[in-house]
Design a protein around this motif. Structure first.
Motif, PDB file in Angstrom:
ATOM      1  N   PHE A   1      -2.772   3.674  -2.023  1.00  0.00           N
ATOM      2  CA  PHE A   1      -3.355   4.200  -0.786  1.00  0.00           C
ATOM      3  C   PHE A   1      -4.542   5.103  -1.093  1.00  0.00           C
ATOM      4  O   PHE A   1      -5.592   5.005  -0.461  1.00  0.00           O
ATOM      5  CB  PHE A   1      -2.300   4.975   0.008  1.00  0.00           C
ATOM      6  CG  PHE A   1      -2.870   5.776   1.136  1.00  0.00           C
ATOM      7  CD1 PHE A   1      -3.441   5.162   2.239  1.00  0.00           C
ATOM      8  CD2 PHE A   1      -2.860   7.168   1.088  1.00  0.00           C
ATOM      9  CE1 PHE A   1      -3.985   5.905   3.279  1.00  0.00           C
ATOM     10  CE2 PHE A   1      -3.398   7.922   2.121  1.00  0.00           C
ATOM     11  CZ  PHE A   1      -3.963   7.282   3.219  1.00  0.00           C
TER      12      PHE A   1
ATOM     13  N   TYR B   1      -9.846   2.497   7.445  1.00  0.00           N
ATOM     14  CA  TYR B   1     -10.288   1.771   6.253  1.00  0.00           C
ATOM     15  C   TYR B   1     -11.656   1.156   6.494  1.00  0.00           C
ATOM     16  O   TYR B   1     -12.018   0.829   7.630  1.00  0.00           O
ATOM     17  CB  TYR B   1      -9.301   0.655   5.911  1.00  0.00           C
ATOM     18  CG  TYR B   1      -8.001   1.123   5.307  1.00  0.00           C
ATOM     19  CD1 TYR B   1      -7.902   1.405   3.950  1.00  0.00           C
ATOM     20  CD2 TYR B   1      -6.864   1.271   6.094  1.00  0.00           C
ATOM     21  CE1 TYR B   1      -6.699   1.816   3.391  1.00  0.00           C
ATOM     22  CE2 TYR B   1      -5.656   1.681   5.553  1.00  0.00           C
ATOM     23  CZ  TYR B   1      -5.584   1.957   4.189  1.00  0.00           C
ATOM     24  OH  TYR B   1      -4.399   2.369   3.649  1.00  0.00           O
TER      25      TYR B   1
ATOM     26  N   ALA C   1      -1.625  -0.840   8.964  1.00  0.00           N
ATOM     27  CA  ALA C   1      -2.005   0.543   8.666  1.00  0.00           C
ATOM     28  C   ALA C   1      -1.811   1.436   9.883  1.00  0.00           C
ATOM     29  O   ALA C   1      -1.431   2.605   9.752  1.00  0.00           O
ATOM     30  CB  ALA C   1      -3.456   0.595   8.195  1.00  0.00           C
TER      31      ALA C   1
ATOM     32  N   ALA D   1      -8.195   3.719   0.229  1.00  0.00           N
ATOM     33  CA  ALA D   1      -8.768   4.463   1.357  1.00  0.00           C
ATOM     34  C   ALA D   1     -10.247   4.770   1.147  1.00  0.00           C
ATOM     35  O   ALA D   1     -10.964   5.027   2.115  1.00  0.00           O
ATOM     36  CB  ALA D   1      -7.987   5.768   1.568  1.00  0.00           C
TER      37      ALA D   1
ATOM     38  N   VAL E   1       0.851  -1.196   0.000  1.00  0.00           N
ATOM     39  CA  VAL E   1       0.000   0.000   0.000  1.00  0.00           C
ATOM     40  C   VAL E   1       0.878   1.234   0.000  1.00  0.00           C
ATOM     41  O   VAL E   1       1.571   1.516   0.982  1.00  0.00           O
ATOM     42  CB  VAL E   1      -0.942   0.007   1.230  1.00  0.00           C
ATOM     43  CG1 VAL E   1      -1.771   1.294   1.241  1.00  0.00           C
ATOM     44  CG2 VAL E   1      -1.852  -1.195   1.197  1.00  0.00           C
ATOM     45  N   ARG E   2       0.861   1.956  -1.096  1.00  0.00           N
ATOM     46  CA  ARG E   2       1.639   3.192  -1.205  1.00  0.00           C
ATOM     47  C   ARG E   2       1.090   4.009  -2.373  1.00  0.00           C
ATOM     48  O   ARG E   2       0.412   3.466  -3.247  1.00  0.00           O
ATOM     49  CB  ARG E   2       3.127   2.880  -1.421  1.00  0.00           C
ATOM     50  CG  ARG E   2       3.408   2.080  -2.676  1.00  0.00           C
ATOM     51  CD  ARG E   2       4.892   1.779  -2.833  1.00  0.00           C
ATOM     52  NE  ARG E   2       5.365   0.918  -1.781  1.00  0.00           N
ATOM     53  CZ  ARG E   2       5.337  -0.421  -1.840  1.00  0.00           C
ATOM     54  NH1 ARG E   2       4.839  -1.008  -2.926  1.00  0.00           N
ATOM     55  NH2 ARG E   2       5.778  -1.155  -0.875  1.00  0.00           N
TER      56      ARG E   2
ATOM     57  N   HIS F   1      -0.095   5.930   5.829  1.00  0.00           N
ATOM     58  CA  HIS F   1      -1.008   5.171   4.977  1.00  0.00           C
ATOM     59  C   HIS F   1      -2.232   4.725   5.765  1.00  0.00           C
ATOM     60  O   HIS F   1      -2.814   3.676   5.477  1.00  0.00           O
ATOM     61  CB  HIS F   1      -0.293   3.949   4.385  1.00  0.00           C
ATOM     62  CG  HIS F   1       0.745   4.323   3.366  1.00  0.00           C
ATOM     63  ND1 HIS F   1       1.826   3.519   3.068  1.00  0.00           N
ATOM     64  CD2 HIS F   1       0.867   5.431   2.584  1.00  0.00           C
ATOM     65  CE1 HIS F   1       2.566   4.117   2.144  1.00  0.00           C
ATOM     66  NE2 HIS F   1       2.002   5.283   1.829  1.00  0.00           N
ATOM     67  N   ARG F   2      -2.649   5.535   6.737  1.00  0.00           N
ATOM     68  CA  ARG F   2      -3.852   5.268   7.513  1.00  0.00           C
ATOM     69  C   ARG F   2      -4.832   6.406   7.279  1.00  0.00           C
ATOM     70  O   ARG F   2      -4.549   7.556   7.623  1.00  0.00           O
ATOM     71  CB  ARG F   2      -3.519   5.151   9.005  1.00  0.00           C
ATOM     72  CG  ARG F   2      -4.742   4.830   9.870  1.00  0.00           C
ATOM     73  CD  ARG F   2      -4.359   4.726  11.324  1.00  0.00           C
ATOM     74  NE  ARG F   2      -3.855   5.997  11.827  1.00  0.00           N
ATOM     75  CZ  ARG F   2      -3.269   6.147  13.014  1.00  0.00           C
ATOM     76  NH1 ARG F   2      -3.091   5.104  13.790  1.00  0.00           N
ATOM     77  NH2 ARG F   2      -2.850   7.334  13.399  1.00  0.00           N
TER      78      ARG F   2
END
Length: 478
Positions: free
Chosen positions: A368, A403, A391, A372, A363-364, A397-398
């Motif tokens: 992301f 999520y 996460a 999301a 996840v990037r 990445h939160r």
């Protein structure tokens, strides 16, 4: 044993008083000849004066006496009544033992009165067990006749202590007089603590109204118990009220500050949500365009593998339809890095509706932004937690609101915990058999072959073992 009797000529006499309360000496009734005309004011039976081996003076019923409440009282009870009467006199009050109420509804062990006649307080020695209901009822009967009461016990833990105005007494080693061990307290600014005082001091303060009964609203810190009613000075009640008001003021200030900070955080979150709505809409538009472009080309190998062999994909599509009313299929853009290794589940217009089993380590960037705003479905609860925990660790990445995640309620092979022990129950199984690290397509059949004896087929739809007969349908590996 009693300390009060009625003389035929002198009226009521008291054994504990030097002059018997009528200006006569003890010798006038003790061993007098002829015997003094004494009678019990409780039952009317004849009594005579006696002296114990330790010099204690008292009155005893003559032989043949009926059952009498005074005769049933213990020596300890009589002695405590004597000490209460003596302490009341030392405190400046007039004290009489075993005084009946106006209509005989109650009898005070010791009735302490103001020499001026302005108040009357019953001092009750309660050593026997009694319920809260009974002791409250006895207190109310006295109060209805204008007599307040204070209950005393020298037992270690009287269960009724605090149910009515009361204290527990004790006699420390080496001391002759009783002291208040429990029930007299003061407020130290935060809690209630015990106050050491002799019985005479306690009664002096109580008779002068320098201490009153109070129901504490803050904890009692002294080492005994929390009591419903205690004795304390009015200034400590005021101090407790002041402290509670100050505490409420501090709490209100703290809550107001916390509310202001929460409003600031929420305003900041709203700004972030507004920016995120734009970026997520853009990411979804780009993902939709990629899916539309992929549909113009032949299906890729990754799409075929995900659709046919990715464990749990069929259940994820069913979950999406049943729980969210979205009819979806496996997206042709499977393998695009924006899905972080997951399988895109797209609706009939090619718009991504969910992603199945994305890898938290991938996840990037664009992944992301897209994930999301989409529903993420995982093969098991363990996989869902693994993704959410990753996460939380990698905060950049939160999403601000977290999520949107879901997991399948039935386990699937190769996802989370092993589930090889589960058998296939699909109406139309889609079979595959593993031979030398390669998987070959198979189908159910009626006549079993030799292969099922040492090879095991499994269903691609549910991931369970197929227990029936099967045959291989193709030579090239799937």
């Amino acid at each position: 044993m009693a300390f009060r009797a009625v003389h035929a000529e002198w009226g009521t006499v008291f054994a504990h008083l030097p002059d018997l309360g009528c200006g006569r000496g003890w010798e006038a009734v003790w061993r007098a000849r002829p015997p003094a005309p004494l009678a019990c004011d409780e039952c009317g039976h004849a009594m005579h004066a006696k002296t114990s081996g330790t010099g204690l003076r008292f009155f005893a019923h003559a032989p043949g006496a009926p059952t009498c409440a005074l005769a049933l009282e213990s020596v300890a009870h009589h002695l405590l009544k004597l000490e209460l009467a003596s302490a009341a006199r030392d405190a400046g009050a007039h004290a009489e033992l075993e005084v009946r109420g106006p209509d005989g509804a109650w009898r005070a062990d010791v009735l302490a009165t103001d020499p001026g006649g302005t108040w009357a307080t019953a001092l009750e020695a309660q050593l026997a067990p009694i319920t809260d209901t009974d002791i409250i009822a006895r207190t109310e009967r006295m109060r209805s006749d204008g007599v307040t009461s204070i209950w005393f016990s020298d037992r270690p833990r009287p269960a009724w202590l605090g149910a009515v105005p009361s204290v527990r007494l004790d006699r420390p080693d080496g001391e002759e007089r009783l002291v208040v061990a429990e029930g007299l307290v003061k407020f130290d600014g935060r809690n209630w603590r015990a106050v050491p005082a002799s019985l005479v001091q306690f009664l002096t303060w109580a008779f002068d109204h320098r201490i009153v009964t109070h129901a504490p609203r803050t904890p009692l810190s002294y080492p005994q118990r929390s009591l419903a009613t205690v004795w304390t000075a009015p200034r400590y009640i005021t101090a407790e009220t002041t402290e509670l008001e100050e505490e409420q003021r501090r709490r209100s200030v703290h809550e107001a500050r916390a509310a202001a900070l929460q409003r600031q955080k929420e305003a900041k979150r709203e700004k972030i949500r507004a920016r995120n709505a734009v970026t997520r809409a853009k990411a979804l538009t780009e993902a939709t365009a990629v899916e539309q472009a992929a549909r113009t080309l032949p299906p890729t190998r990754l799409w075929q593998v995900a659709r046919a062999f990715r464990p749990g994909v069929e259940q994820a599509l069913a979950k999406l339809a049943d729980a969210y009313s979205v009819t979806a299929t496996v997206g042709f853009s499977t393998g695009d890095p924006r899905y972080a290794g997951g399988v895109p589940l797209v609706d009939g217009h090619g718009v991504p509706a969910a992603v199945y089993d994305p890898d938290p380590g991938r996840v990037r960037g664009e992944a992301f932004l897209l994930l999301a705003g989409l529903l993420l479905i995982f093969p098991s609860k363990a996989d869902q937690r693994r993704f959410e925990n990753a996460a939380n660790i990698k905060k950049k990445h939160r999403p601000v609101d977290g999520y949107r995640t879901e997991f399948l309620e039935i386990p699937v092979a190769g996802a989370g915990r092993a589930c090889g022990a589960r058998s296939c129950s699909c109406a139309v199984p889609r079979l595959v058999v593993k031979i030398e690290n390669a998987e070959y397509p198979a189908e159910p059949c009626e006549q079993p072959s030799a292969a099922p004896a040492f090879l095991r087929a499994r269903c691609r739809s549910c991931g369970g073992r197929y227990e029936g007969a099967w045959r291989r349908t193709g030579s090239p590996p799937a």
